[in-house]
Design a protein around this motif. Structure first.
Motif, PDB file in Angstrom:
ATOM      1  N   GLY A 249     -15.533  -7.426  -3.961  1.00  0.00           N
ATOM      2  CA  GLY A 249     -16.281  -6.237  -3.572  1.00  0.00           C
ATOM      3  C   GLY A 249     -16.091  -5.848  -2.119  1.00  0.00           C
ATOM      4  O   GLY A 249     -16.573  -4.798  -1.688  1.00  0.00           O
ATOM      5  N   MET A 250     -15.397  -6.678  -1.346  1.00  0.00           N
ATOM      6  CA  MET A 250     -15.138  -6.351   0.063  1.00  0.00           C
ATOM      7  C   MET A 250     -14.137  -5.203   0.161  1.00  0.00           C
ATOM      8  O   MET A 250     -13.139  -5.176  -0.563  1.00  0.00           O
ATOM      9  CB  MET A 250     -14.598  -7.569   0.810  1.00  0.00           C
ATOM     10  N   VAL A 251     -14.423  -4.258   1.041  1.00  0.00           N
ATOM     11  CA  VAL A 251     -13.529  -3.123   1.249  1.00  0.00           C
ATOM     12  C   VAL A 251     -12.737  -3.337   2.534  1.00  0.00           C
ATOM     13  O   VAL A 251     -13.318  -3.572   3.608  1.00  0.00           O
ATOM     14  CB  VAL A 251     -14.311  -1.800   1.317  1.00  0.00           C
ATOM     15  N   HIS A 252     -11.434  -3.275   2.403  1.00  0.00           N
ATOM     16  CA  HIS A 252     -10.529  -3.475   3.542  1.00  0.00           C
ATOM     17  C   HIS A 252     -10.004  -2.118   4.002  1.00  0.00           C
ATOM     18  O   HIS A 252      -9.548  -1.309   3.186  1.00  0.00           O
ATOM     19  CB  HIS A 252      -9.344  -4.366   3.147  1.00  0.00           C
ATOM     20  N   ALA A 253     -10.050  -1.857   5.294  1.00  0.00           N
ATOM     21  CA  ALA A 253      -9.470  -0.649   5.883  1.00  0.00           C
ATOM     22  C   ALA A 253      -8.069  -0.989   6.374  1.00  0.00           C
ATOM     23  O   ALA A 253      -7.893  -1.874   7.206  1.00  0.00           O
ATOM     24  CB  ALA A 253     -10.327  -0.146   7.035  1.00  0.00           C
ATOM     25  N   VAL A 254      -7.084  -0.292   5.836  1.00  0.00           N
ATOM     26  CA  VAL A 254      -5.679  -0.606   6.106  1.00  0.00           C
ATOM     27  C   VAL A 254      -5.120   0.389   7.118  1.00  0.00           C
ATOM     28  O   VAL A 254      -5.088   1.604   6.865  1.00  0.00           O
ATOM     29  CB  VAL A 254      -4.844  -0.567   4.814  1.00  0.00           C
ATOM     30  N   LEU A 255      -4.668  -0.113   8.246  1.00  0.00           N
ATOM     31  CA  LEU A 255      -4.068   0.717   9.279  1.00  0.00           C
ATOM     32  C   LEU A 255      -2.541   0.769   9.117  1.00  0.00           C
ATOM     33  O   LEU A 255      -1.908   1.802   9.321  1.00  0.00           O
ATOM     34  CB  LEU A 255      -4.420   0.197  10.668  1.00  0.00           C
ATOM     35  N   SER A 256      -1.945  -0.378   8.751  1.00  0.00           N
ATOM     36  CA  SER A 256      -0.494  -0.438   8.580  1.00  0.00           C
ATOM     37  C   SER A 256      -0.161  -1.567   7.626  1.00  0.00           C
ATOM     38  O   SER A 256      -1.032  -2.313   7.192  1.00  0.00           O
ATOM     39  CB  SER A 256       0.195  -0.667   9.930  1.00  0.00           C
ATOM     40  N   GLY A 257       1.121  -1.702   7.298  1.00  0.00           N
ATOM     41  CA  GLY A 257       1.559  -2.732   6.369  1.00  0.00           C
ATOM     42  C   GLY A 257       2.058  -2.121   5.076  1.00  0.00           C
ATOM     43  O   GLY A 257       2.040  -0.904   4.879  1.00  0.00           O
TER      44      GLY A 257
END
Length: 264
Positions: A249-257
């Motif tokens: 349920g954790m939301v990850h904010a992706v900047l790059s990759g």
């Protein structure tokens, strides 16, 4: 099939009101554009090449640039934007390229966050946005590079890319004129960046999400540190960051990759 607009651009050094630096071969149109911008060239200049020896994509990857079959171009801009909004340029430029392709060819490309264009499940193009040195100028230069597979045939791609890459010709079943495509791309990218300057990102983000090939699908994110996160793609937010919700349920904010769909 002739391409009168392309030939006029080569001869006149202009396209749709934009000065054009046309090169038969170069290392990278983005590199040329960045050098020109550093020398003070005005916004709106377009660098176009028939082939690139060191074409590049995001995260330092190469971009295959077969001679005379694709679009390899870079547009110099000096947008009136806070630096925090510069990452959004890639997203709106991708939307602009999609709209240009839809207008000229009738195809409907999908978008893969943050900068890839897809047709029929394979990559047909990409955007590489780069910024010149931030030297305190009020309007630092931004170069929007576009690589698009237009008339490339399957054997024209390196063997390693033949299952992953596709061209407009392969999808549409006919040769496409590059001149009208390029003119439409420059027009639409310029228009979307102008809309970004005017604070219209929220509306464009809705349009972007309508073309998101990973919307609601399980994806794997490989961070720049090598960490792998699997989860549901929630799409980009108002800052342009991609959000992924993992199994906890954790939301990850992706900047790059890297982002890839999980195949089942």
């Amino acid at each position: 099939m002739g391409d009168p607009l392309w030939e006029r651009m080569r001869e006149s050094g202009r396209l749709a009101g934009h000065p054009v630096r046309f090169l038969t071969e170069t290392d990278s149109t983005n590199s040329v554009a960045l050098r020109l911008a550093a020398d003070g060239v005005e916004a709106g200049v377009l660098v176009v090449a028939e082939t690139q020896s060191k074409g590049r994509g995001r995260l330092g990857r190469g971009w295959s640039s077969p001679m005379g079959t694709g679009l390899y171009c870079s547009l110099i801009l000096r947008p009136i934007l806070p630096l925090a909004d510069y990452p959004k340029i890639t997203l709106v430029a991708g939307l602009g390229v999609c709209r240009a392709l839809e207008k000229v060819t009738g195809c409907r490309p999908g978008l893969k966050w943050p900068n890839d264009l897809y047709l029929d499940g394979r990559k047909c193009g990409g955007i590489l946005t780069e910024t010149g040195p931030l030297t305190g100028e009020a309007r630092p230069a931004v170069v929007v590079g576009v690589g698009l597979n237009v008339n490339t045939e399957p054997h024209g791609f390196p063997e390693s890319l033949r299952e992953k890459a596709v061209s407009l010709r392969m999808i549409m079943g006919k040769l496409e004129q590059r001149g009208p495509l390029l003119a439409a791309i420059v027009e639409e990218v310029t228009a979307t960046v102008r809309r970004l300057e005017q604070g219209d990102f929220s509306v464009m983000l809705i349009e972007w999400r309508q073309r998101d090939i990973h919307a609601g699908k399980e994806v794997a994110w490989v961070s720049t540190q090598g960490q792998v996160v699997r989860g549901l793609s929630l799409g980009p937010d108002q800052e342009g960051l991609l959000h992924i919700r993992d199994s906890s349920g954790m939301v990850h904010a992706v900047l790059s990759g890297d982002i890839d769909q999980v195949r089942k």
